[in-house]
Design a protein around this motif. Structure first.
Motif, short mmCIF file in Angstrom:
data_model
loop_
_atom_site.label_atom_id
_atom_site.label_comp_id
_atom_site.label_asym_id
_atom_site.label_seq_id
_atom_site.Cartn_x
_atom_site.Cartn_y
_atom_site.Cartn_z
N SER A 92 -57.73 -11.21 -14.14
CA SER A 92 -57.97 -11.66 -12.76
C SER A 92 -58.68 -13.01 -12.73
O SER A 92 -58.63 -13.71 -11.70
CB SER A 92 -58.79 -10.61 -12.00
OG SER A 92 -59.98 -10.30 -12.70
N ASP A 93 -59.33 -13.40 -13.82
CA ASP A 93 -60.02 -14.69 -13.86
C ASP A 93 -59.09 -15.85 -13.56
O ASP A 93 -59.52 -16.87 -13.02
CB ASP A 93 -60.63 -14.92 -15.25
CG ASP A 93 -61.79 -13.98 -15.55
OD1 ASP A 93 -62.22 -13.24 -14.65
OD2 ASP A 93 -62.26 -13.99 -16.71
N THR A 94 -57.82 -15.70 -13.93
CA THR A 94 -56.87 -16.81 -13.80
C THR A 94 -56.76 -17.32 -12.38
O THR A 94 -56.44 -18.49 -12.15
CB THR A 94 -55.48 -16.38 -14.34
OG1 THR A 94 -54.75 -17.55 -14.71
CG2 THR A 94 -54.68 -15.59 -13.33
N TRP A 95 -57.03 -16.43 -11.40
CA TRP A 95 -56.88 -16.79 -9.98
C TRP A 95 -58.13 -17.44 -9.40
O TRP A 95 -58.13 -17.83 -8.23
CB TRP A 95 -56.55 -15.55 -9.16
CG TRP A 95 -55.34 -14.80 -9.60
CD1 TRP A 95 -55.29 -13.64 -10.32
CD2 TRP A 95 -53.97 -15.16 -9.36
NE1 TRP A 95 -53.99 -13.25 -10.53
CE2 TRP A 95 -53.16 -14.17 -9.95
CE3 TRP A 95 -53.36 -16.23 -8.70
CZ2 TRP A 95 -51.76 -14.21 -9.90
CZ3 TRP A 95 -51.97 -16.27 -8.64
CH2 TRP A 95 -51.19 -15.28 -9.23
N ILE A 96 -59.22 -17.56 -10.21
CA ILE A 96 -60.48 -18.00 -9.63
C ILE A 96 -61.17 -19.10 -10.44
O ILE A 96 -62.11 -19.73 -9.96
CB ILE A 96 -61.44 -16.77 -9.49
CG1 ILE A 96 -62.55 -17.03 -8.48
CG2 ILE A 96 -61.99 -16.32 -10.84
CD1 ILE A 96 -63.36 -15.80 -8.15
N ILE A 97 -60.68 -19.37 -11.66
CA ILE A 97 -61.41 -20.30 -12.54
C ILE A 97 -61.29 -21.76 -12.11
O ILE A 97 -62.01 -22.61 -12.66
CB ILE A 97 -60.99 -20.15 -14.02
CG1 ILE A 97 -59.47 -20.23 -14.18
CG2 ILE A 97 -61.53 -18.85 -14.60
CD1 ILE A 97 -59.02 -20.18 -15.63
N ARG A 98 -60.43 -22.07 -11.16
CA ARG A 98 -60.41 -23.43 -10.60
C ARG A 98 -61.40 -23.57 -9.45
O ARG A 98 -61.43 -24.59 -8.75
CB ARG A 98 -59.01 -23.78 -10.11
CG ARG A 98 -58.12 -24.46 -11.14
CD ARG A 98 -58.60 -25.85 -11.50
NE ARG A 98 -57.72 -26.52 -12.45
CZ ARG A 98 -57.96 -27.69 -13.00
NH1 ARG A 98 -59.06 -28.35 -12.69
NH2 ARG A 98 -57.12 -28.23 -13.87
N GLY A 99 -62.21 -22.55 -9.23
CA GLY A 99 -63.24 -22.63 -8.20
C GLY A 99 -62.68 -22.83 -6.81
O GLY A 99 -61.79 -22.09 -6.37
N GLU A 100 -63.17 -23.82 -6.10
CA GLU A 100 -62.72 -24.08 -4.73
C GLU A 100 -61.23 -24.41 -4.67
O GLU A 100 -60.60 -24.27 -3.62
CB GLU A 100 -63.52 -25.25 -4.13
CG GLU A 100 -64.99 -24.93 -3.90
CD GLU A 100 -65.22 -23.92 -2.79
OE1 GLU A 100 -64.28 -23.66 -2.02
OE2 GLU A 100 -66.33 -23.39 -2.69
N ASP A 101 -60.67 -24.86 -5.78
CA ASP A 101 -59.26 -25.23 -5.81
C ASP A 101 -58.38 -24.10 -6.35
O ASP A 101 -57.19 -24.32 -6.61
CB ASP A 101 -59.07 -26.47 -6.68
CG ASP A 101 -59.73 -27.69 -6.08
OD1 ASP A 101 -59.82 -27.77 -4.84
OD2 ASP A 101 -60.18 -28.56 -6.84
N SER A 102 -58.92 -22.90 -6.53
CA SER A 102 -58.14 -21.77 -7.02
C SER A 102 -57.54 -20.98 -5.85
O SER A 102 -58.04 -21.03 -4.73
CB SER A 102 -59.01 -20.85 -7.87
OG SER A 102 -60.07 -20.30 -7.11
N LEU A 103 -56.47 -20.26 -6.14
CA LEU A 103 -55.76 -19.56 -5.06
C LEU A 103 -56.60 -18.45 -4.44
O LEU A 103 -56.62 -18.29 -3.22
CB LEU A 103 -54.45 -18.98 -5.59
CG LEU A 103 -53.59 -18.25 -4.54
CD1 LEU A 103 -53.22 -19.19 -3.39
CD2 LEU A 103 -52.32 -17.68 -5.18
N ALA A 104 -57.31 -17.66 -5.26
CA ALA A 104 -58.09 -16.56 -4.72
C ALA A 104 -59.16 -17.05 -3.75
O ALA A 104 -59.34 -16.49 -2.65
CB ALA A 104 -58.73 -15.76 -5.85
#
Length: 407
Positions: A92-104
């Motif tokens: 699930s990290d893959t959806w959030i590791i871009r921070g503000e620019d992540s999809l989640a």
């Protein structure tokens, strides 16, 4: 561009570190590979969610065969929950590791009720009611079990907690294939998914180029070696090989030049502007997140045999398991959930020819987007630096057109 043979050799060597009996040598080298990591490389999912303004709720999901999976929720006001499912060797990290620019985080910022699943064997789902993850039996699963057991358990939990009748799903890579397995083997679940947005869809692997095709071809040999040495997990997150890989690829001397350009880009497609050196260090500390060698072998079988079929145990075992010498095909005509396919021209894992083939087999595909950006690769769907500009508008337009799920 790096020759495929080089990337193939390097990745195979790394994946076989524990098999090659070099542990003592690497154990001596490991402490010397010290480097300061970006904060996001050191945070787990719940810590990242809190940092970016959406403290998550954590749920434990028990599958029918006893695996304990971790499921996260970023609560929102959307009337229909959105479930995000990760790809191979991911979490699930893959959806959030871009921070503000992540999809989640972007979905949560816009008020959607976001749920994020984890399949068995990754860093957040490495437990079982009876089996020890250090033992062989725990790792006896392929992509089939992810679709047949994990995904329905996750969907049922989301619907139970929200009271919704159905949900919207967004998958990446393997995170789409498990929906096709679910829809074909448990067709009653098709009505529980009002739309699947399939980013970099994986199903058929007829047109997969080198070096990925090389990995698929050598998978039986690697499986045989690992099995004889009693190693059944593939790069489990807390395992020695994965720890060494993260340490090595986090070092400034090796990170981008060797690990990104020689290993990752030949697999996912070259697109250096979207996967910069600083973010790569964050990525490599979250992924690979672990799976089984058997899961890797199943993908190898799909690629070698050019059939989207169940796991091939061998003639005698197939007779016991399937009452047939060959594994049955997944009946994609039974996958009646609406599917929107998002593909990239520069994606060697999800080649356009294979996505076209998938489209022709799905009875209810509702959209097929080939991204106009020529460099758009397999990882840009979840890790691209500028997803907010070149991908998210398409996702929101698709959500609003087919689901009308306004928060």
């Amino acid at each position: 561009m790096t020759p495929p043979s080089a990337s193939s050799f390097i990745l195979i060597i790394i994946s076989l570190i524990p098999l090659l009996k070099f542990n003592l040598v690497f154990a001596k080298i490991l402490p010397t590979l010290t480097t300061e990591l970006p904060e996001d490389a050191t945070l787990n999912f719940t810590e990242l969610a809190r940092k970016y303004g959406h403290p998550s709720e954590t749920y434990q999901v028990e599958t029918q065969d006893g695996y304990l999976l971790e499921l996260y929720n970023l609560p929102g006001k959307g009337r229909i929950p959105i479930l995000l499912m990760h790809g191979f060797l991911d979490s699930s990290d893959t959806w959030i590791i871009r921070g503000e620019d992540s999809l989640a985080i972007n979905l949560a910022n816009n008020g959607y009720d976001v749920w994020l699943g984890n399949t068995r064997g990754n860093r957040y789902s490495c437990k079982h009611t009876e089996l020890d993850s250090r033992g062989r039996q725990f790792w006896q699963f392929s992509i089939h079990e992810l679709g047949y057991y994990d995904l329905p358990a996750i969907i049922d939990k989301v619907l139970l907690e929200t009271g919704a009748e159905d949900l919207t799903a967004i998958g990446h890579s393997q995170g789409n294939a498990i929906f096709y397995i679910l829809g074909s083997t448990r067709p009653e679940y098709n009505k529980k998914v009002n739309l699947l947005i399939a980013l970099a869809p994986i199903c058929f692997m007829h047109h997969t180029p080198s070096p990925v095709s090389i990995y698929l071809k050598v998978s039986p040999v690697l499986i045989e070696i690992s099995s004889k040495l009693g190693i059944y997990d593939l790069l489990r997150y807390d395992g020695f090989a994965n720890k060494w890989f993260r340490k090595f690829c986090s070092h400034a001397m090796f990170s981008y030049t060797i690990c990104a350009k020689l290993i990752i880009f030949p697999i996912i497609g070259f697109d250096t502007p979207e996967l910069d050196a600083e973010f790569f260090t964050v990525l490599i500390n979250h992924m690979p997140a672990g799976t089984s060698w058997m899961n890797f072998e199943h993908f190898g079988q799909i690629g070698i045999n050019k059939k989207f079929a169940r796991y091939d145990y061998g003639v005698s075992a197939n007779l016991r398991e399937y009452n047939s010498t060959t594994p049955p095909l997944y009946e994609l005509k039974k996958v009646t959930m609406p599917v929107a396919l998002f593909a990239g021209r520069n994606d060697p894992l999800s080649a356009l020819g294979d996505v076209e083939l998938l489209k022709d087999h799905l009875p209810n595909y509702v959209d097929f987007l080939v991204h106009p950006r020529k460099q758009f690769n397999h990882g840009d769907h979840v890790w691209g630096a500028h997803m907010k500009k070149y991908l998210f508008p398409y996702i929101y337009e698709t959500l609003n057109r087919f689901v009308n799920n306004y928060p």
